[in-house]
Design a protein around this motif. Structure first.
Motif, PDB file in Angstrom:
ATOM      1  N   ILE A  49      44.713  53.841   4.023  1.00  0.00           N
ATOM      2  CA  ILE A  49      45.902  52.527   3.433  1.00  0.00           C
ATOM      3  C   ILE A  49      47.355  52.442   3.861  1.00  0.00           C
ATOM      4  O   ILE A  49      47.017  53.475   2.755  1.00  0.00           O
ATOM      5  N   ILE A  50      47.789  52.009   4.503  1.00  0.00           N
ATOM      6  CA  ILE A  50      49.454  52.508   5.373  1.00  0.00           C
ATOM      7  C   ILE A  50      50.249  51.001   4.781  1.00  0.00           C
ATOM      8  O   ILE A  50      49.697  50.313   5.030  1.00  0.00           O
ATOM      9  N   HIS A  51      51.307  51.449   4.670  1.00  0.00           N
ATOM     10  CA  HIS A  51      52.413  50.051   4.003  1.00  0.00           C
ATOM     11  C   HIS A  51      53.861  50.532   5.034  1.00  0.00           C
ATOM     12  O   HIS A  51      53.824  51.576   4.876  1.00  0.00           O
ATOM     13  N   GLU A  52      53.146  49.766   6.090  1.00  0.00           N
ATOM     14  CA  GLU A  52      54.677  49.745   7.194  1.00  0.00           C
ATOM     15  C   GLU A  52      56.398  48.875   6.305  1.00  0.00           C
ATOM     16  O   GLU A  52      56.302  48.106   6.246  1.00  0.00           O
ATOM     17  N   ASN A  53      56.886  49.756   6.797  1.00  0.00           N
ATOM     18  CA  ASN A  53      58.495  49.319   6.107  1.00  0.00           C
ATOM     19  C   ASN A  53      59.186  50.035   7.110  1.00  0.00           C
ATOM     20  O   ASN A  53      59.975  50.913   7.269  1.00  0.00           O
ATOM     21  N   GLY A  54      59.374  49.114   8.251  1.00  0.00           N
ATOM     22  CA  GLY A  54      59.564  48.742   9.602  1.00  0.00           C
ATOM     23  C   GLY A  54      59.632  50.503  10.348  1.00  0.00           C
ATOM     24  O   GLY A  54      58.386  50.243  10.883  1.00  0.00           O
ATOM     25  N   ASP A  55      60.491  51.221   9.889  1.00  0.00           N
ATOM     26  CA  ASP A  55      60.087  52.340  11.317  1.00  0.00           C
ATOM     27  C   ASP A  55      59.508  53.319  10.547  1.00  0.00           C
ATOM     28  O   ASP A  55      59.296  55.019  10.120  1.00  0.00           O
ATOM     29  N   VAL A  56      59.290  53.649   8.405  1.00  0.00           N
ATOM     30  CA  VAL A  56      58.769  54.043   7.567  1.00  0.00           C
ATOM     31  C   VAL A  56      57.105  53.946   7.343  1.00  0.00           C
ATOM     32  O   VAL A  56      56.651  52.854   7.605  1.00  0.00           O
ATOM     33  N   LEU A  57      55.651  54.818   8.048  1.00  0.00           N
ATOM     34  CA  LEU A  57      55.123  54.265   7.696  1.00  0.00           C
ATOM     35  C   LEU A  57      54.756  54.871   5.615  1.00  0.00           C
ATOM     36  O   LEU A  57      54.542  56.278   5.636  1.00  0.00           O
ATOM     37  N   ASP A  58      53.758  54.429   4.961  1.00  0.00           N
ATOM     38  CA  ASP A  58      54.269  55.029   3.243  1.00  0.00           C
ATOM     39  C   ASP A  58      52.182  54.706   3.374  1.00  0.00           C
ATOM     40  O   ASP A  58      51.368  53.757   3.822  1.00  0.00           O
ATOM     41  N   ILE A  59      51.591  55.686   3.546  1.00  0.00           N
ATOM     42  CA  ILE A  59      50.258  56.146   3.181  1.00  0.00           C
ATOM     43  C   ILE A  59      49.841  56.535   1.744  1.00  0.00           C
ATOM     44  O   ILE A  59      50.206  56.762   0.758  1.00  0.00           O
ATOM     45  N   ILE A  60      49.383  54.952   1.707  1.00  0.00           N
ATOM     46  CA  ILE A  60      49.064  54.765  -0.031  1.00  0.00           C
ATOM     47  C   ILE A  60      47.368  55.346  -0.175  1.00  0.00           C
ATOM     48  O   ILE A  60      47.717  55.933  -1.183  1.00  0.00           O
ATOM     49  N   ASN A  61      47.259  55.517   0.075  1.00  0.00           N
ATOM     50  CA  ASN A  61      45.466  55.864  -0.059  1.00  0.00           C
ATOM     51  C   ASN A  61      45.137  56.805   0.512  1.00  0.00           C
ATOM     52  O   ASN A  61      44.648  56.130   2.291  1.00  0.00           O
ATOM     53  N   ILE A  62      43.943  57.484   1.018  1.00  0.00           N
ATOM     54  CA  ILE A  62      43.490  58.452   1.697  1.00  0.00           C
ATOM     55  C   ILE A  62      41.832  58.304   1.333  1.00  0.00           C
ATOM     56  O   ILE A  62      41.446  59.102   0.133  1.00  0.00           O
ATOM     57  N   GLY A  63      41.071  57.959   1.647  1.00  0.00           N
ATOM     58  CA  GLY A  63      39.464  58.122   1.323  1.00  0.00           C
ATOM     59  C   GLY A  63      38.460  57.695   1.680  1.00  0.00           C
ATOM     60  O   GLY A  63      38.220  57.426   2.874  1.00  0.00           O
ATOM     61  N   ALA A  64      37.009  57.741   0.987  1.00  0.00           N
ATOM     62  CA  ALA A  64      35.927  57.722   2.095  1.00  0.00           C
ATOM     63  C   ALA A  64      36.168  56.188   2.355  1.00  0.00           C
ATOM     64  O   ALA A  64      36.130  55.715   0.782  1.00  0.00           O
TER      65      ALA A  64
END
Length: 67
Positions: A46-61
């Motif tokens: 799960i990713i949130h895009e902030n312009g040139d920045v990718l915030d990884i919110i969660n990684i899971g099954a």
């Protein structure tokens, strides 16, 4: 998470960051939120895009990442 899976996920995230079109068949905008989902096999990022920045919110099954 097994090491080969984590390396594969990291590679997909880097590929998306460099060229989002290359991962277009694995990316979907999540309804009702500003997040996107990157599919990597049975894993979801799960990713949130902030312009040139990718915030990884969660990684899971696949089933549990959305909770």
């Amino acid at each position: 998470m097994p090491r080969p899976e984590s390396q594969r996920i990291q590679g997909k995230i880097k590929a998306y960051a460099e060229d989002p079109v290359s991962q277009s068949n694995n990316v979907k905008v999540l309804k009702g939120s500003d997040y996107i989902r990157l599919r990597v096999g049975d894993w979801r990022v799960i990713i949130h895009e902030n312009g040139d920045v990718l915030d990884i919110i969660n990684i899971g099954a696949r089933g549990s990442v959305y909770q």
